[in-house]
Design a protein around this motif. Structure first.
Motif, PDB file in Angstrom:
ATOM      1  N   THR A 154      34.286 -18.679 -55.518  1.00  0.00           N
ATOM      2  CA  THR A 154      33.534 -19.877 -55.606  1.00  0.00           C
ATOM      3  C   THR A 154      32.105 -19.864 -54.908  1.00  0.00           C
ATOM      4  OG1 THR A 154      34.360 -20.816 -53.615  1.00  0.00           O
ATOM      5  CG2 THR A 154      35.521 -21.435 -56.123  1.00  0.00           C
ATOM      6  N   ALA A 155      31.111 -20.415 -55.375  1.00  0.00           N
ATOM      7  CA  ALA A 155      29.837 -20.501 -54.499  1.00  0.00           C
ATOM      8  C   ALA A 155      29.974 -20.751 -53.037  1.00  0.00           C
ATOM      9  CB  ALA A 155      28.942 -21.242 -55.317  1.00  0.00           C
ATOM     10  N   ASP A 156      30.838 -21.774 -52.864  1.00  0.00           N
ATOM     11  CA  ASP A 156      31.192 -22.129 -51.222  1.00  0.00           C
ATOM     12  C   ASP A 156      32.270 -21.425 -50.661  1.00  0.00           C
ATOM     13  OD1 ASP A 156      33.265 -23.094 -52.841  1.00  0.00           O
ATOM     14  OD2 ASP A 156      33.057 -25.344 -51.861  1.00  0.00           O
ATOM     15  N   ALA A 157      32.344 -20.241 -51.221  1.00  0.00           N
ATOM     16  CA  ALA A 157      33.459 -19.202 -50.541  1.00  0.00           C
ATOM     17  C   ALA A 157      32.839 -18.743 -49.125  1.00  0.00           C
ATOM     18  CB  ALA A 157      33.858 -18.311 -51.562  1.00  0.00           C
ATOM     19  N   SER A 158      34.000 -18.246 -48.203  1.00  0.00           N
ATOM     20  CA  SER A 158      33.311 -17.749 -47.136  1.00  0.00           C
ATOM     21  C   SER A 158      32.428 -16.605 -47.393  1.00  0.00           C
ATOM     22  CB  SER A 158      34.444 -17.202 -46.423  1.00  0.00           C
ATOM     23  OG  SER A 158      35.112 -16.142 -46.967  1.00  0.00           O
ATOM     24  N   ASP A 159      31.898 -16.037 -46.129  1.00  0.00           N
ATOM     25  CA  ASP A 159      30.872 -15.161 -46.187  1.00  0.00           C
ATOM     26  C   ASP A 159      31.625 -13.860 -46.584  1.00  0.00           C
ATOM     27  OD1 ASP A 159      29.034 -16.885 -45.411  1.00  0.00           O
ATOM     28  OD2 ASP A 159      28.916 -16.483 -43.408  1.00  0.00           O
ATOM     29  N   ASN A 160      32.923 -13.847 -46.267  1.00  0.00           N
ATOM     30  CA  ASN A 160      33.583 -12.719 -46.659  1.00  0.00           C
ATOM     31  C   ASN A 160      34.035 -12.470 -48.089  1.00  0.00           C
ATOM     32  OD1 ASN A 160      33.438 -11.303 -44.005  1.00  0.00           O
ATOM     33  ND2 ASN A 160      35.030 -12.962 -43.239  1.00  0.00           N
ATOM     34  N   PRO A 161      33.856 -11.337 -48.680  1.00  0.00           N
ATOM     35  CA  PRO A 161      34.225 -11.409 -50.137  1.00  0.00           C
ATOM     36  C   PRO A 161      35.619 -11.321 -50.262  1.00  0.00           C
ATOM     37  CG  PRO A 161      32.898  -9.462 -49.726  1.00  0.00           C
ATOM     38  CD  PRO A 161      32.810 -10.275 -48.382  1.00  0.00           C
ATOM     39  N   LEU A 162      36.172 -11.419 -51.432  1.00  0.00           N
ATOM     40  CA  LEU A 162      37.694 -11.448 -51.690  1.00  0.00           C
ATOM     41  C   LEU A 162      37.959 -10.010 -51.916  1.00  0.00           C
ATOM     42  CD1 LEU A 162      40.269 -13.137 -51.700  1.00  0.00           C
ATOM     43  CD2 LEU A 162      39.730 -13.673 -54.310  1.00  0.00           C
ATOM     44  N   MET A 163      37.295  -9.487 -52.751  1.00  0.00           N
ATOM     45  CA  MET A 163      37.241  -8.135 -53.057  1.00  0.00           C
ATOM     46  C   MET A 163      35.805  -7.330 -53.105  1.00  0.00           C
ATOM     47  SD  MET A 163      39.993  -7.987 -56.150  1.00  0.00           S
ATOM     48  CE  MET A 163      39.211  -9.105 -57.498  1.00  0.00           C
ATOM     49  N   ILE A 164      35.841  -5.799 -53.002  1.00  0.00           N
ATOM     50  CA  ILE A 164      34.472  -5.396 -52.858  1.00  0.00           C
ATOM     51  C   ILE A 164      34.641  -3.817 -53.582  1.00  0.00           C
ATOM     52  CG2 ILE A 164      33.847  -6.537 -50.587  1.00  0.00           C
ATOM     53  CD1 ILE A 164      34.637  -3.813 -49.224  1.00  0.00           C
ATOM     54  N   SER A 165      33.511  -3.327 -53.846  1.00  0.00           N
ATOM     55  CA  SER A 165      33.503  -2.145 -54.121  1.00  0.00           C
ATOM     56  C   SER A 165      32.338  -1.319 -53.807  1.00  0.00           C
ATOM     57  CB  SER A 165      33.195  -2.001 -55.859  1.00  0.00           C
ATOM     58  OG  SER A 165      33.168  -0.814 -56.349  1.00  0.00           O
ATOM     59  N   ALA A 166      32.023  -0.035 -53.038  1.00  0.00           N
ATOM     60  CA  ALA A 166      31.067   0.200 -52.399  1.00  0.00           C
ATOM     61  C   ALA A 166      30.317   1.280 -53.353  1.00  0.00           C
ATOM     62  CB  ALA A 166      31.593   1.361 -51.258  1.00  0.00           C
ATOM     63  N   VAL A 167      29.088   1.163 -53.302  1.00  0.00           N
ATOM     64  CA  VAL A 167      28.100   1.813 -53.971  1.00  0.00           C
ATOM     65  C   VAL A 167      27.191   2.904 -53.132  1.00  0.00           C
ATOM     66  CG1 VAL A 167      25.944   1.732 -55.676  1.00  0.00           C
ATOM     67  CG2 VAL A 167      27.709  -0.066 -55.551  1.00  0.00           C
TER      68      VAL A 167
END
Length: 181
Positions: free
Chosen positions: A104-117
């Motif tokens: 959601t837009a108001d989720a914490s500053d930490n993403p739930l999932m990531i991918s590195a580029v």
């Protein structure tokens, strides 16, 4: 005597000249004591795309953000009923960057999932639990680098032994390691 001297001088010049050519033909790069790290960046706006999924299947709502390694937001897009995203990253962006999924837009500053580029030439980056594990492990190894991402993918146990090296891989090497491609 002059003739022998001229021949000797001529032979010496030829040997010196030939020796100079031989030393100039060494094709091996000179090693330096420091390790050079090449900096990759997007020269122009780059569109990244991929799928967002978890163990339950496709995720069709939420926000995808492109972030610098320090967490500064570069751009974002919203998932609108599709698990596929497309996101423009500004020109001049230095890699590595992180693509983060926020429910959601108001989720914490930490993403739930990531991918590195880490590669400027690649544009498809799926975001899922495997890409998250690989990215987090690479970060623990010292940062988001190609070497650390490969090591993390190999140690995740999800890459078949025959696909652990680019030489042994028979497909597109940008899709090789599960999710960080």
């Amino acid at each position: 005597m002059k003739r022998i001297l001229k021949q000797s001088l001529g032979l010496t010049c030829i040997l010196l000249f030939s020796g100079g050519l031989l030393t100039g033909c060494d094709s091996k790069p000179k090693s330096s004591s420091g390790t050079m790290v090449s900096v990759q960046k997007y020269e122009k706006v780059k569109t990244l795309h991929g799928l967002v999924t978890n163990d339950d299947g496709p995720i069709k709502t939420g926000i995808i953000k492109a972030l610098t390694e320090s967490g500064q937001e570069l751009s974002q897009t919203q998932l609108d009923g599709s698990s596929q995203y497309s996101l423009d990253v500004p020109a001049g962006t230095v890699l590595p960057i992180v693509l983060g999924y926020y429910p959601t837009a108001d989720a914490s500053d930490n993403p739930l999932m990531i991918s590195a580029v880490v590669h400027a030439g690649a544009s498809k980056f799926d975001i899922n639990q495997l890409s998250t594990r690989i990215a987090e492990q690479a970060k623990a190894f010292g940062g988001y680098t190609h070497k650390n991402l490969v090591r993390a993918a190999e140690e995740s146990g999800t890459v078949p032994a025959s696909n652990k090296t680019t030489a042994g891989f028979r497909g597109d090497p940008t899709t090789q390691y599960g999710g960080w491609h």
